[in-house]
Design an enzyme around this catalytic site. Sequence first.
Site, PDB file in Angstrom:
ATOM      1  N   SER A 148       0.843  -1.202   0.000  1.00 38.66           N
ATOM      2  CA  SER A 148       0.000   0.000   0.000  1.00 38.66           C
ATOM      3  C   SER A 148       0.875   1.248   0.000  1.00 38.66           C
ATOM      4  CB  SER A 148      -0.847  -0.015   1.286  1.00 38.66           C
ATOM      5  OG  SER A 148      -1.273   1.280   1.657  1.00 38.66           O
ATOM      6  N   TYR A 161      -2.973   0.177  10.349  1.00 35.88           N
ATOM      7  CA  TYR A 161      -2.913  -0.221   8.937  1.00 35.88           C
ATOM      8  C   TYR A 161      -1.520   0.034   8.367  1.00 35.88           C
ATOM      9  CZ  TYR A 161      -4.427  -0.316   3.998  1.00 35.88           C
ATOM     10  OH  TYR A 161      -4.577  -0.600   2.660  1.00 35.88           O
ATOM     11  N   LYS A 165       1.026  -2.704   6.925  1.00 35.87           N
ATOM     12  CA  LYS A 165       1.471  -2.670   5.523  1.00 35.87           C
ATOM     13  C   LYS A 165       2.982  -2.431   5.428  1.00 35.87           C
ATOM     14  CE  LYS A 165      -2.550  -3.443   3.636  1.00 35.87           C
ATOM     15  NZ  LYS A 165      -2.841  -4.695   2.903  1.00 35.87           N
TER      16      LYS A 165
HETATM   17  P1  NAP Z   1     -12.099  -4.212   0.358  1.00 41.35           P
HETATM   18  O1  NAP Z   1     -12.929  -3.629  -0.708  1.00 41.35           O
HETATM   19  O2  NAP Z   1     -12.377  -3.878   1.813  1.00 41.35           O
HETATM   20  O3  NAP Z   1     -12.087  -5.836   0.218  1.00 41.35           O
HETATM   21  C1  NAP Z   1     -11.419  -6.588   1.201  1.00 41.35           C
HETATM   22  C2  NAP Z   1     -11.610  -8.057   0.926  1.00 41.35           C
HETATM   23  O4  NAP Z   1     -10.982  -8.799   1.974  1.00 41.35           O
HETATM   24  C3  NAP Z   1     -13.062  -8.475   0.908  1.00 41.35           C
HETATM   25  O5  NAP Z   1     -13.264  -9.525  -0.019  1.00 41.35           O
HETATM   26  C4  NAP Z   1     -13.286  -9.012   2.322  1.00 41.35           C
HETATM   27  O6  NAP Z   1     -14.336  -9.945   2.325  1.00 41.35           O
HETATM   28  C5  NAP Z   1     -11.927  -9.686   2.563  1.00 41.35           C
HETATM   29  N1  NAP Z   1     -11.612  -9.891   3.980  1.00 41.35           N
HETATM   30  C6  NAP Z   1     -11.607  -8.965   4.971  1.00 41.35           C
HETATM   31  N2  NAP Z   1     -11.263  -9.546   6.137  1.00 41.35           N
HETATM   32  C7  NAP Z   1     -11.038 -10.873   5.883  1.00 41.35           C
HETATM   33  C8  NAP Z   1     -10.652 -11.989   6.667  1.00 41.35           C
HETATM   34  N3  NAP Z   1     -10.425 -11.890   7.986  1.00 41.35           N
HETATM   35  N4  NAP Z   1     -10.515 -13.190   6.062  1.00 41.35           N
HETATM   36  C9  NAP Z   1     -10.758 -13.315   4.737  1.00 41.35           C
HETATM   37  N5  NAP Z   1     -11.126 -12.304   3.928  1.00 41.35           N
HETATM   38  C10 NAP Z   1     -11.256 -11.091   4.503  1.00 41.35           C
HETATM   39  O7  NAP Z   1     -10.559  -3.855   0.117  1.00 41.35           O
HETATM   40  P2  NAP Z   1      -9.831  -3.442  -1.258  1.00 41.35           P
HETATM   41  O8  NAP Z   1      -9.870  -1.979  -1.399  1.00 41.35           O
HETATM   42  O9  NAP Z   1     -10.321  -4.318  -2.353  1.00 41.35           O
HETATM   43  O10 NAP Z   1      -8.322  -3.818  -0.891  1.00 41.35           O
HETATM   44  C11 NAP Z   1      -7.837  -5.147  -1.067  1.00 41.35           C
HETATM   45  C12 NAP Z   1      -6.424  -5.186  -0.493  1.00 41.35           C
HETATM   46  O11 NAP Z   1      -5.636  -4.184  -1.141  1.00 41.35           O
HETATM   47  C13 NAP Z   1      -6.373  -4.868   1.000  1.00 41.35           C
HETATM   48  O12 NAP Z   1      -5.323  -5.614   1.597  1.00 41.35           O
HETATM   49  C14 NAP Z   1      -6.035  -3.375   1.037  1.00 41.35           C
HETATM   50  O13 NAP Z   1      -5.376  -3.026   2.229  1.00 41.35           O
HETATM   51  C15 NAP Z   1      -5.129  -3.262  -0.152  1.00 41.35           C
HETATM   52  N6  NAP Z   1      -5.071  -1.919  -0.766  1.00 41.35           N
HETATM   53  C16 NAP Z   1      -6.203  -1.286  -1.173  1.00 41.35           C
HETATM   54  C17 NAP Z   1      -6.077  -0.021  -1.767  1.00 41.35           C
HETATM   55  C18 NAP Z   1      -7.270   0.767  -2.255  1.00 41.35           C
HETATM   56  O14 NAP Z   1      -7.081   1.968  -2.548  1.00 41.35           O
HETATM   57  N7  NAP Z   1      -8.456   0.186  -2.363  1.00 41.35           N
HETATM   58  C19 NAP Z   1      -4.824   0.546  -1.923  1.00 41.35           C
HETATM   59  C20 NAP Z   1      -3.690  -0.137  -1.445  1.00 41.35           C
HETATM   60  C21 NAP Z   1      -3.826  -1.390  -0.882  1.00 41.35           C
HETATM   61  P3  NAP Z   1     -15.265 -10.154   3.643  1.00 41.35           P
HETATM   62  O15 NAP Z   1     -15.626  -8.800   4.147  1.00 41.35           O
HETATM   63  O16 NAP Z   1     -16.439 -10.927   3.102  1.00 41.35           O
HETATM   64  O17 NAP Z   1     -14.425 -10.968   4.601  1.00 41.35           O
HETATM   65  C1  GCO Z   2      -6.649   5.544   3.571  1.00 42.36           C
HETATM   66  C2  GCO Z   2      -6.861   4.576   2.442  1.00 42.36           C
HETATM   67  C3  GCO Z   2      -5.533   3.977   2.004  1.00 42.36           C
HETATM   68  C4  GCO Z   2      -5.756   3.022   0.881  1.00 42.36           C
HETATM   69  C5  GCO Z   2      -4.485   2.437   0.402  1.00 42.36           C
HETATM   70  C6  GCO Z   2      -3.555   3.472  -0.152  1.00 42.36           C
HETATM   71  O1  GCO Z   2      -7.485   5.559   4.491  1.00 42.36           O
HETATM   72  O2  GCO Z   2      -5.655   6.278   3.490  1.00 42.36           O
HETATM   73  O3  GCO Z   2      -7.762   3.545   2.822  1.00 42.36           O
HETATM   74  O4  GCO Z   2      -4.928   3.343   3.088  1.00 42.36           O
HETATM   75  O5  GCO Z   2      -6.571   1.965   1.279  1.00 42.36           O
HETATM   76  O6  GCO Z   2      -3.858   1.641   1.368  1.00 42.36           O
HETATM   77  O7  GCO Z   2      -2.504   2.811  -0.813  1.00 42.36           O
END
Ligand code: NAP
Ligand code: GCO
Length: 289
Positions: A148, A161, A165
């Site tokens: 992240s 978080y 990360k």
């Molecule tokens: P999201 O929309 O909140 O989806 C998270 C997924 O993880 C869902 O399928 C959720 O399903 C599952 N999950 C949560 N807790 C779990 C557990 N204990 N066991 C199994 N599954 C679990 O998140 P996202 O934005 O797609 O992000 C996905 C990953 O990328 C995360 O690790 C996040 O930190 C990272 N990320 C996201 C962004 C962004 O901007 N969106 C940027 C950088 C990194 P359930 O709720 O059904 O369990």
């Molecule tokens: C926040 C966001 C970020 C994104 C992502 C950025 O609250 O700043 O949720 O943490 O999820 O991790 O790379």
Amino acid sequence: MGNILDSFRLDGKVAWVTGASYGLGKAYAEALAEAGAKVVFNSSDSDRVKKAINEYKEAGYDIYGAVCDVTSEEQVNSFVKDVENRFGPITILINNAGIIKRIPMTEMSLEQWNQVINVDLTGPFICSKAVIPSMISKGGGKIINACSMMSEFGRETVSAYAAAKGGLKMLTKNICSEYGQYNIQCNGIGPGYIATPQTAPLREKGTDGSINPFDRFIRSKTPAQRWGHTEELKGLAVFLSSPASDFINGQIIYIDGGISAYIGQDPSNLDSSKFDSEKEDTNINVNDQ
Ligand code: NAP
Ligand code: GCO
């Protein structure tokens, strides 16, 4: 002489994407399936697993899913045993499942801290530990961790978080160091700000329709002046899962629209009339984040 695109194919591979009932995980699962892998996924909620299985099927993907909480070593080991009995050894793992809690650190309870650390850092440890023996027996494998911007930067209210990360970045480098000799490559995908349910609160408009200040802030920090879309991360997920990346190990590849290279501009300079409405799956009822 084969075609270079063949090195991006995943035919005959079993790939596990954790947390792929919605959000980025779903995009990764679709991408790896399109590249030829047999994809399996999990999430912590049975209704959301069932909903996702139907959505994958309606979109033409044959993707297996089951409930498995990545913080439970018992559930993870049982999931891996079931999957490997059904489809064979897992040789691609995307540690995608993650949660965030946006709370000032001094107001965050130890339970809330531990919830985030357990899913975002201990979960990848548990899942990686569960599949590495199969990868070694099969002559190699790929582990991709969901890093992240918070693997590199801090910001208010995301202490747990960011700690998770940041730790996941180092776990990535350590798995590379310890298991590279077995032809296992462990790398990280470092998304910027992507439109998913996890970041939906950061884009939520005011009751008067006003732009969320954080939305404006992130657009001013992103050269493209927009949020990323889950589709845009599919190519990197396939690349890091494929033979095309066999000599890349221990790297975090940031796919952030340039945020990590840019000091940003005055948010008030942005023309908010150009703010397109970000599409993300918003009919997901998840716990407060
Ligand atoms: P999201 O929309 O909140 O989806 C998270 C997924 O993880 C869902 O399928 C959720 O399903 C599952 N999950 C949560 N807790 C779990 C557990 N204990 N066991 C199994 N599954 C679990 O998140 P996202 O934005 O797609 O992000 C996905 C990953 O990328 C995360 O690790 C996040 O930190 C990272 N990320 C996201 C962004 C962004 O901007 N969106 C940027 C950088 C990194 P359930 O709720 O059904 O369990
Ligand atoms: C926040 C966001 C970020 C994104 C992502 C950025 O609250 O700043 O949720 O943490 O999820 O991790 O790379």
